[in-house]
Design an enzyme around this catalytic site. Structure first.
Site, short mmCIF file in Angstrom:
data_model
loop_
_atom_site.label_atom_id
_atom_site.label_comp_id
_atom_site.label_asym_id
_atom_site.label_seq_id
_atom_site.Cartn_x
_atom_site.Cartn_y
_atom_site.Cartn_z
N GLU A 1 107.02 7.07 42.98
CA GLU A 1 108.42 7.20 42.23
C GLU A 1 109.65 7.61 42.94
OE1 GLU A 1 107.80 9.64 38.56
OE2 GLU A 1 105.96 8.25 37.90
N ILE B 1 99.32 14.72 23.34
CA ILE B 1 99.90 13.61 23.42
C ILE B 1 99.08 12.53 22.62
CG2 ILE B 1 101.18 11.53 24.58
CD1 ILE B 1 102.06 13.88 26.51
N GLY C 1 109.47 9.04 29.40
CA GLY C 1 108.62 9.60 28.40
C GLY C 1 108.98 10.76 27.63
N ASP D 1 87.30 11.33 25.14
CA ASP D 1 87.81 12.60 25.89
C ASP D 1 86.58 13.31 25.79
OD1 ASP D 1 88.70 14.96 26.27
OD2 ASP D 1 90.59 14.68 25.60
N ASP E 1 105.13 3.82 32.28
CA ASP E 1 106.26 4.80 32.36
C ASP E 1 106.20 5.81 33.68
OD1 ASP E 1 108.53 6.30 31.63
OD2 ASP E 1 107.44 7.81 31.09
N HIS F 1 109.95 6.53 34.00
CA HIS F 1 109.51 8.06 33.86
C HIS F 1 110.06 8.69 32.79
CE1 HIS F 1 106.05 10.97 35.29
NE2 HIS F 1 106.53 11.45 34.20
N1 LIG Z 1 105.76 10.18 30.72
C1 LIG Z 1 106.22 11.65 30.81
O1 LIG Z 1 107.16 11.89 30.97
C2 LIG Z 1 105.21 12.55 30.37
C3 LIG Z 1 105.78 13.85 29.88
C4 LIG Z 1 104.94 14.93 29.41
C5 LIG Z 1 103.60 14.87 29.63
N2 LIG Z 1 103.26 13.52 30.33
C6 LIG Z 1 101.67 13.42 31.04
O2 LIG Z 1 100.95 13.16 29.82
C7 LIG Z 1 99.72 13.40 30.06
C8 LIG Z 1 99.03 14.02 28.77
O3 LIG Z 1 99.51 15.15 28.21
P1 LIG Z 1 99.14 16.26 27.19
O4 LIG Z 1 100.25 17.14 26.95
O5 LIG Z 1 98.63 15.20 26.07
O6 LIG Z 1 98.01 16.79 28.10
P2 LIG Z 1 96.84 17.83 27.28
O7 LIG Z 1 96.38 18.64 28.40
O8 LIG Z 1 97.02 18.19 26.17
O9 LIG Z 1 95.53 16.63 26.96
C9 LIG Z 1 94.92 15.98 28.06
C10 LIG Z 1 93.70 15.66 27.50
O10 LIG Z 1 92.88 14.78 28.09
C11 LIG Z 1 91.41 15.27 28.42
N3 LIG Z 1 90.76 14.84 29.86
C12 LIG Z 1 90.94 15.56 30.92
N4 LIG Z 1 90.12 14.82 31.68
C13 LIG Z 1 89.50 13.81 31.05
C14 LIG Z 1 88.92 12.83 31.63
N5 LIG Z 1 88.43 12.68 32.76
N6 LIG Z 1 88.49 11.66 30.76
C15 LIG Z 1 89.22 11.74 29.44
N7 LIG Z 1 89.82 12.76 28.93
C16 LIG Z 1 90.13 13.90 29.91
C17 LIG Z 1 91.58 16.61 28.08
O11 LIG Z 1 90.31 17.04 27.41
C18 LIG Z 1 92.56 16.77 27.19
O12 LIG Z 1 92.19 16.82 25.99
C19 LIG Z 1 99.64 14.40 31.29
O13 LIG Z 1 99.26 13.68 32.49
C20 LIG Z 1 101.13 14.83 31.28
O14 LIG Z 1 101.34 14.94 32.54
C21 LIG Z 1 103.86 12.59 30.69
#
Ligand SMILES: NC(=O)c1ccc[n+]([C@@H]2O[C@H](COP(=O)([O-])OP(=O)(O)OC[C@H]3O[C@@H](n4cnc5c(N)ncnc54)[C@H](O)[C@@H]3O)[C@@H](O)[C@H]2O)c1
Length: 308
Positions: free
Chosen positions: A261, A151, A281, A170, A256, A279
């Site tokens: 929740e 994302i 997103g 990151d 979001d 929520h």
């Molecule tokens: N709002 C919604 O409806 C919705 C929908 C889908 C996903 N999400 C959430 O969005 C978030 C991101 O999803 P994604 O698919 O991009 O995940 P992803 O695993 O592809 O990316 C997460 C990134 O965070 C990095 N990371 C891990 N620990 C870290 C830290 N301590 N400091 C900095 N970076 C760190 C990882 O290296 C990775 O690159 C997740 O929490 C997911 O649950 C929310």
């Protein structure tokens, strides 16, 4: 092979695909107690956001080989015990990433341009006070991304189109990979916080990231900063966020995901300089269909591969 679709949030398109290959049962929702009672019949289950699969369920899952999550979060599944039992758990992390990235921008613009309060003002028929709804441009501003995964990267691409400068923190992504999207890597979180006009979090919820943004981090942000959270509520100390907004330590927020929740008791509900969504997103027509189709494909591929 018998497959159980445990909740009606799984779009029918994926269910239809599954039915071409398996004997499929569908439920509107499935409690832990029900799942404990029926899980023994199934070779695979497809879950969405609400089905809980704790150890007590997995202990009774005599035939279960696969849990497919239509969506991203796997917090409701006892992953460690599933691994111990040799049950494969898969999700569809790419399926709703574009939708989340788009809502991230939606919130950013809504806060920067005060869209929600401006809408309420126009409907109130109270006059024509335009100066109170003066906003700021995103163009030329610095966007700080915390987490540069699926994302975070999509948000960066969209920020480029808006003429923003993008920096990211990151620890697990090298500078070269960020550079491909025109993003500058920042090695220290504090440095990103103080340099950014908009801070947006995109990390998974882990022991390490729980409350990684709290009073100390808000204290390092610019008083004009906008904070966006479309990842997981518990990554942010919500009380500290509300205090930072109230005390003017930051200017606004778009949220979001919440620590609880629905956020019935959240102090954010009382504040004006925050835009809140439930929520949603990852919930768009396209993403919901994609999640369902991809989850169905996971099940089909799994059993096709295990036959050959
Ligand atoms: N709002 C919604 O409806 C919705 C929908 C889908 C996903 N999400 C959430 O969005 C978030 C991101 O999803 P994604 O698919 O991009 O995940 P992803 O695993 O592809 O990316 C997460 C990134 O965070 C990095 N990371 C891990 N620990 C870290 C830290 N301590 N400091 C900095 N970076 C760190 C990882 O290296 C990775 O690159 C997740 O929490 C997911 O649950 C929310």
């Amino acid at each position: 092979m018998k497959v159980l679709v445990t909740e009606n949030g799984v779009h029918p398109c994926g269910v239809e695909l599954l039915k071409k290959h398996f004997d499929v049962d569908c439920r509107d929702s499935t409690s832990v107690e029900e799942l404990e009672r029926i899980i023994g019949e199934y070779d695979a289950i497809v879950i969405q956001a609400f089905t809980k699969v704790p150890r007590s369920v997995l202990e009774k899952a005599e035939k279960l080989k696969l849990i497919a999550r239509a969506g991203t979060g796997l917090e409701h599944v006892d992953l460690e015990y599933a691994k111990k039992r040799g049950i494969v758990v898969k999700n569809t992390p790419q399926a709703n990433a574009v939708s989340v990235a788009e809502l991230t921008f939606g919130l950013m613009i809504a806060v920067a341009r005060k869209i929600v309060s401006a809408d309420a003002y126009v409907r109130s028929r109270k006059g024509w006070d335009r100066p109170s709804y003066k906003g700021i441009e995103l163009f030329g501003k610095t966007l700080g991304l915390i987490g540069f995964g699926n994302i975070g990267r999509l948000v960066a691409v969209r920020a480029n189109a808006f003429g923003m400068k993008v920096v990211a923190y990151d620890p697990f992504v090298p500078a070269g990979e960020m550079k491909q999207t025109g993003v500058t890597r920042i090695g220290e979180l504090d440095e990103l916080l103080s340099a950014s006009d908009v801070v947006s979090v995109h990390v998974p919820l882990t022991d390490e990231t729980r409350h990684m943004i709290g009073a100390e981090q808000f204290g390092k942000m610019k008083p004009t900063a906008i904070f966006i959270n479309t990842c997981r509520g518990a990554v942010v100390d919500e009380a500290a966020l509300a205090a930072a907004l109230k005390e003017g330590k930051i200017a606004g927020a778009g949220i979001d995901a919440y620590e609880e929740e629905p956020p019935l008791n959240s102090p954010l509900l009382e504040l004006e300089n925050v835009v809140l969504t439930p929520h949603t997103g990852g919930i768009t027509k396209e993403a919901v269909e994609r999640m369902s189709m991809q989850a169905a494909e996971i099940v089909i591929d799994f059993f096709t591969a295990s036959k050959s």
